[in-house]
Design a protein around this motif. Structure first.
Motif, PDB file in Angstrom:
ATOM      1  N   THR A 401       0.840  -1.210   0.000  1.00  0.00           N
ATOM      2  CA  THR A 401       0.000   0.000   0.000  1.00  0.00           C
ATOM      3  C   THR A 401       0.864   1.244   0.000  1.00  0.00           C
ATOM      4  OG1 THR A 401      -1.753  -1.135   1.216  1.00  0.00           O
ATOM      5  CG2 THR A 401      -1.785   1.273   1.239  1.00  0.00           C
ATOM      6  N   LEU A 402       0.610   2.111  -0.939  1.00  0.00           N
ATOM      7  CA  LEU A 402       1.291   3.406  -0.997  1.00  0.00           C
ATOM      8  C   LEU A 402       0.305   4.472  -0.523  1.00  0.00           C
ATOM      9  CD1 LEU A 402       3.705   4.882  -3.502  1.00  0.00           C
ATOM     10  CD2 LEU A 402       1.596   6.135  -3.131  1.00  0.00           C
ATOM     11  N   ARG A 403       0.761   5.285   0.427  1.00  0.00           N
ATOM     12  CA  ARG A 403      -0.097   6.318   1.001  1.00  0.00           C
ATOM     13  C   ARG A 403       0.566   7.686   0.792  1.00  0.00           C
ATOM     14  NH1 ARG A 403      -4.023   6.695   5.046  1.00  0.00           N
ATOM     15  NH2 ARG A 403      -3.869   4.442   5.336  1.00  0.00           N
ATOM     16  N   ILE A 404      -0.216   8.600   0.254  1.00  0.00           N
ATOM     17  CA  ILE A 404       0.231   9.987   0.079  1.00  0.00           C
ATOM     18  C   ILE A 404      -0.679  10.862   0.930  1.00  0.00           C
ATOM     19  CG2 ILE A 404       0.604  11.875  -1.540  1.00  0.00           C
ATOM     20  CD1 ILE A 404       0.835   9.720  -3.742  1.00  0.00           C
ATOM     21  N   GLU A 405      -0.080  11.563   1.865  1.00  0.00           N
ATOM     22  CA  GLU A 405      -0.853  12.384   2.785  1.00  0.00           C
ATOM     23  C   GLU A 405      -0.465  13.853   2.634  1.00  0.00           C
ATOM     24  OE1 GLU A 405      -1.967  12.704   7.574  1.00  0.00           O
ATOM     25  OE2 GLU A 405      -0.461  11.283   6.852  1.00  0.00           O
ATOM     26  N   PRO A 506      -5.167  23.336  -5.232  1.00  0.00           N
ATOM     27  CA  PRO A 506      -4.099  23.233  -6.229  1.00  0.00           C
ATOM     28  C   PRO A 506      -2.939  22.352  -5.770  1.00  0.00           C
ATOM     29  CG  PRO A 506      -4.729  25.527  -5.875  1.00  0.00           C
ATOM     30  CD  PRO A 506      -5.397  24.743  -4.818  1.00  0.00           C
ATOM     31  N   VAL A 507      -2.558  22.470  -4.509  1.00  0.00           N
ATOM     32  CA  VAL A 507      -1.443  21.661  -4.013  1.00  0.00           C
ATOM     33  C   VAL A 507      -1.804  20.181  -4.056  1.00  0.00           C
ATOM     34  CG1 VAL A 507      -0.063  21.108  -1.964  1.00  0.00           C
ATOM     35  CG2 VAL A 507      -0.475  23.489  -2.574  1.00  0.00           C
ATOM     36  N   LEU A 508      -2.999  19.849  -3.629  1.00  0.00           N
ATOM     37  CA  LEU A 508      -3.421  18.451  -3.624  1.00  0.00           C
ATOM     38  C   LEU A 508      -3.393  17.869  -5.035  1.00  0.00           C
ATOM     39  CD1 LEU A 508      -4.593  16.294  -1.634  1.00  0.00           C
ATOM     40  CD2 LEU A 508      -6.844  16.977  -2.457  1.00  0.00           C
ATOM     41  N   ARG A 509      -3.863  18.625  -5.996  1.00  0.00           N
ATOM     42  CA  ARG A 509      -3.912  18.113  -7.367  1.00  0.00           C
ATOM     43  C   ARG A 509      -2.520  17.978  -7.972  1.00  0.00           C
ATOM     44  NH1 ARG A 509      -9.244  21.607  -9.195  1.00  0.00           N
ATOM     45  NH2 ARG A 509     -10.783  20.138  -8.346  1.00  0.00           N
ATOM     46  N   VAL A 510      -1.639  18.920  -7.667  1.00  0.00           N
ATOM     47  CA  VAL A 510      -0.255  18.817  -8.157  1.00  0.00           C
ATOM     48  C   VAL A 510       0.418  17.598  -7.551  1.00  0.00           C
ATOM     49  CG1 VAL A 510       2.016  19.885  -8.019  1.00  0.00           C
ATOM     50  CG2 VAL A 510       0.044  21.252  -8.692  1.00  0.00           C
ATOM     51  N   VAL A 511       0.221  17.376  -6.271  1.00  0.00           N
ATOM     52  CA  VAL A 511       0.832  16.227  -5.596  1.00  0.00           C
ATOM     53  C   VAL A 511       0.341  14.932  -6.210  1.00  0.00           C
ATOM     54  CG1 VAL A 511       0.925  14.960  -3.410  1.00  0.00           C
ATOM     55  CG2 VAL A 511       1.254  17.438  -3.425  1.00  0.00           C
ATOM     56  N   HIS A 512      -0.951  14.802  -6.422  1.00  0.00           N
ATOM     57  CA  HIS A 512      -1.505  13.567  -6.967  1.00  0.00           C
ATOM     58  C   HIS A 512      -1.040  13.328  -8.404  1.00  0.00           C
ATOM     59  CE1 HIS A 512      -5.079  13.363  -3.910  1.00  0.00           C
ATOM     60  NE2 HIS A 512      -3.898  13.205  -3.352  1.00  0.00           N
ATOM     61  N   SER A 513      -1.049  14.357  -9.222  1.00  0.00           N
ATOM     62  CA  SER A 513      -0.638  14.173 -10.621  1.00  0.00           C
ATOM     63  C   SER A 513       0.833  13.788 -10.720  1.00  0.00           C
ATOM     64  CB  SER A 513      -0.909  15.449 -11.420  1.00  0.00           C
ATOM     65  OG  SER A 513      -0.129  16.536 -10.928  1.00  0.00           O
ATOM     66  N   ALA A 514       1.675  14.409  -9.893  1.00  0.00           N
ATOM     67  CA  ALA A 514       3.101  14.072  -9.922  1.00  0.00           C
ATOM     68  C   ALA A 514       3.335  12.648  -9.437  1.00  0.00           C
ATOM     69  CB  ALA A 514       3.886  15.065  -9.048  1.00  0.00           C
ATOM     70  N   ALA A 515       2.610  12.230  -8.387  1.00  0.00           N
ATOM     71  CA  ALA A 515       2.781  10.876  -7.868  1.00  0.00           C
ATOM     72  C   ALA A 515       2.293   9.839  -8.872  1.00  0.00           C
ATOM     73  CB  ALA A 515       2.035  10.738  -6.544  1.00  0.00           C
ATOM     74  N   ILE A 516       1.150  10.084  -9.486  1.00  0.00           N
ATOM     75  CA  ILE A 516       0.609   9.120 -10.459  1.00  0.00           C
ATOM     76  C   ILE A 516       1.543   8.990 -11.658  1.00  0.00           C
ATOM     77  CG2 ILE A 516      -1.280   8.769 -12.101  1.00  0.00           C
ATOM     78  CD1 ILE A 516      -3.186   9.901  -9.984  1.00  0.00           C
ATOM     79  N   ARG A 517       2.191  10.079 -12.051  1.00  0.00           N
ATOM     80  CA  ARG A 517       3.137  10.019 -13.164  1.00  0.00           C
ATOM     81  C   ARG A 517       4.303   9.068 -12.840  1.00  0.00           C
ATOM     82  NH1 ARG A 517       4.417  14.929 -13.307  1.00  0.00           N
ATOM     83  NH2 ARG A 517       2.764  15.569 -14.747  1.00  0.00           N
ATOM     84  N   VAL A 518       4.815   9.131 -11.609  1.00  0.00           N
ATOM     85  CA  VAL A 518       5.903   8.233 -11.203  1.00  0.00           C
ATOM     86  C   VAL A 518       5.420   6.784 -11.189  1.00  0.00           C
ATOM     87  CG1 VAL A 518       7.480   7.631  -9.320  1.00  0.00           C
ATOM     88  CG2 VAL A 518       7.062  10.023  -9.872  1.00  0.00           C
ATOM     89  N   LEU A 519       4.211   6.570 -10.715  1.00  0.00           N
ATOM     90  CA  LEU A 519       3.677   5.209 -10.678  1.00  0.00           C
ATOM     91  C   LEU A 519       3.530   4.638 -12.083  1.00  0.00           C
ATOM     92  CD1 LEU A 519       0.912   5.628  -7.920  1.00  0.00           C
ATOM     93  CD2 LEU A 519       3.227   4.718  -7.658  1.00  0.00           C
ATOM     94  N   GLU A 520       3.047   5.446 -13.009  1.00  0.00           N
ATOM     95  CA  GLU A 520       2.902   4.972 -14.380  1.00  0.00           C
ATOM     96  C   GLU A 520       4.247   4.636 -14.993  1.00  0.00           C
ATOM     97  OE1 GLU A 520       0.870   8.182 -16.210  1.00  0.00           O
ATOM     98  OE2 GLU A 520      -1.153   7.462 -15.692  1.00  0.00           O
ATOM     99  N   GLU A 521       5.262   5.464 -14.708  1.00  0.00           N
ATOM    100  CA  GLU A 521       6.599   5.218 -15.265  1.00  0.00           C
ATOM    101  C   GLU A 521       7.208   3.927 -14.726  1.00  0.00           C
ATOM    102  OE1 GLU A 521       8.727   8.692 -14.223  1.00  0.00           O
ATOM    103  OE2 GLU A 521       7.844   9.948 -15.808  1.00  0.00           O
TER     104      GLU A 521
END
Length: 553
Positions: A401-405, A506-521
């Motif tokens: 489980t990966l958790r981003i808080e 805005p911060v929440l959305r930037v954090v999620h988009s950046a994290a999802i990009r790493v997961l996809e890679e």
């Protein structure tokens, strides 16, 4: 040498300025060093984080009591520059070195005044000690009576002084002694009075100077703090060199990347946690035939860090976010009512900074159990330093489980006590003919009791411990930090509250988009992460402040 407290620093690096950070909060706190209010006024600025206390002196020695400026400047200098001092809490949104410089400057101005008053006390008081003691006793009794709540107390106190003055005149005319002692007795009655008039001129001149500095700081004119004793003029000036090093140490500690989490009181210096949003999903491979490419929490954090730098850029030219301060923080847990903190030490720490490799190790390994934790912080200092908004991001991986808080912290403006300008001293009296009406009468800047108080304290200022024992002192709250010790909540100010709430989405959305990009890679199935992120984006549309650190358990 004049140190421009607003823009120059010869002792070390200052707090980095970001966004529309200004000097309002800094100058407001610095103005306390020049104030002449009662020291008990500081108690009005106590908050949920800390409470200042006033240590009382001896009941029979109230004539030695300090005022707010004297107690504040001495307490701040001793606490922040004293040898072997305990660690300090960072003052986000302010420049603590500037505040300390103004405290040093105020102490120097008062010391120059006290030197003159000491000479006056010796020439007009100590040599004629019997008369001095009598007059001091009279003024002490008068002050005690006048401080009572009874409306007739002031009249009674004035009557006492007039009666004693009349007795003094009779004593001068009907002298019971002859020869040398007769003249000495006359001088013992007269010289303390002459010394009082002389001291009054000195006190008024200094009071006017202090009030002008107080007013100038709050008006934004950035009056310079003159601290020549902090600039060594020769290699042999050890005191000046020690003071310079103490100021440099203060500036270095302000830059530390180590902070302290005090339970329901939040992260000291950043404020309480008012909101929390968590994204937690399983790490499943996007291709069932292939395994996930190994990655670490630091890889996700680094991607988020890079993406947060783009917050100040937007598709529309509408102003938007100012440039934020983005830093990696190491958070140490302490007790809610802890009275002291201990900063990390060892080979991984240099000049209060935890080195980068140690920060990465904590981010990747210390995610469960005891120990420090890693947070990535994006911080805005707004409203000329009166509002500090901090959004903290942490990434943990436990089993699959990966958790981003993402958590929001807000530190409000300094208490209004520090932003009040000097008011003219006046009182309301009844009109002589229309007694049902009142008029305001201008009072002297320094009254008779104040002159006596300052003159009595002057010879003892050379040994502060004795003066504090006699008159009392200000006890600063611990763990001490200039900014959060006297901060108010931002939620009572509509626009400040709006700014804090608007930063979350805005911060929440930037954090999620950046994290999802790493997961996809790295070959992770991001469908669940995307769904959960969309749900959180909907929930954060209408955030409301709450006490996120208080659990109903």
């Amino acid at each position: 040498m004049t140190v421009d407290s607003g823009y120059a620093d010869i002792f070390g690096p200052q707090v980095p300025r970001t966004g529309d950070e200004g000097q309002t909060a800094t100058f407001a706190l610095a103005s306390a060093a020049y104030r002449d209010n009662e020291v008990e006024e500081i108690l009005k600025a106590n908050n949920e984080w800390h409470e200042s206390t006033v240590k009382p002196g001896q009941r029979w020695a109230k004539i030695f009591r300090p005022n707010l400026g004297e107690a504040f400047s001495r307490a701040v200098v001793d606490r922040m520059l004293g040898s072997g001092r305990a660690p300090l809490i960072q003052s986000f949104g302010t420049e603590p070195q500037v505040v300390v410089e103004h405290c040093l400057a105020a102490n120097r101005i008062r010391r120059e005044r006290d030197n003159l008053l000491t000479i006056i006390m010796v020439l007009c008081g100590v040599i004629f000690l019997p008369g001095l003691l009598v007059w001091l006793m009279v003024f002490t009794i008068r002050t005690t009576i006048a401080r009572r709540e009874d409306k007739r107390a002031s009249t009674l106190a004035t009557t006492l002084l007039v009666a004693v003055a009349a007795l003094a005149v009779i004593f001068l005319i009907q002298m019971p002694f002859t020869g040398f002692w007769a003249w000495y007795a006359r001088a013992s009655v007269v010289m303390p009075v002459i010394g009082w008039f002389w001291a009054k001129q000195v006190c008024e001149r200094t009071a006017k100077d202090l009030r002008e500095r107080w007013d100038s700081l709050l008006a934004g004119s950035s009056v310079g703090a003159k601290v020549p004793e902090a600039v060594p003029s020769s290699p042999g000036e050890t005191a000046a060199e020690q003071l310079r090093q103490a100021l440099a140490r203060l500036s270095a500690e302000q830059q530390s990347n180590s902070v302290f989490y005090a339970g329901p009181k939040g992260i000291l210096g950043m404020g309480t946690r008012w909101g929390s949003w968590q994204l937690a999903e399983d790490l499943a491979p996007a291709d069932p035939d292939r395994e996930i490419h190994p990655f670490r929490s630091w890889d996700v954090i680094r991607s988020i860090h890079d993406q947060l730098r783009m917050l100040e850029r937007g598709p529309l030219n509408t102003g938007g976010f100012p440039k934020p301060s983005i830093r990696h923080w190491i958070v140490t847990p302490i007790g809610e009512n802890a009275t002291a903190v201990s900063r990390p030490e060892g080979t991984d720490v240099e000049a209060y900074q935890i080195k980068s490799h140690a920060v990465q190790d904590i981010c990747n390994k210390q995610q469960f159990g005891s120990g420090d934790r890693h947070y990535l912080g994006v911080q805005w200092t707004l409203w000329d330093g009166q509002l500090v908004i901090t959004m903290l991001i942490t990434v943990t991986v436990l089993y699959e489980t990966l958790r981003i808080e993402v958590t929001g912290h807000a530190l409000g403006p300094v208490h209004p006590l520090f932003t009040s300008k000097p008011a003219a001293k006046e009182k309301a009296v009844q009109k002589s003919l229309k007694r049902w009406e009142t008029r305001k009468v201008q009072l002297p800047l320094v009254d008779a009791d104040e002159v006596v108080r300052l003159a009595a304290r002057a010879p003892l200022t050379w040994y502060p411990p004795l003066l504090n024992w006699l008159g009392g002192s200000l006890a600063l709250p611990e763990p001490f930090g200039l900014r959060h010790a006297w901060a108010a909540k931002p939620w009572r100010h509509r626009f400040m509250a709006d700014d804090a709430l608007r930063a979350a989405t805005p911060v929440l959305r930037v954090v999620h988009s950046a994290a999802i990009r790493v997961l996809e890679e790295n070959g992770v199935d991001t469908e669940k992460f995307g769904t959960r992120s969309a749900f959180l984006s909907t929930a954060v549309q209408d955030p409301s402040p709450r006490k996120a650190d208080l659990y109903d358990a």
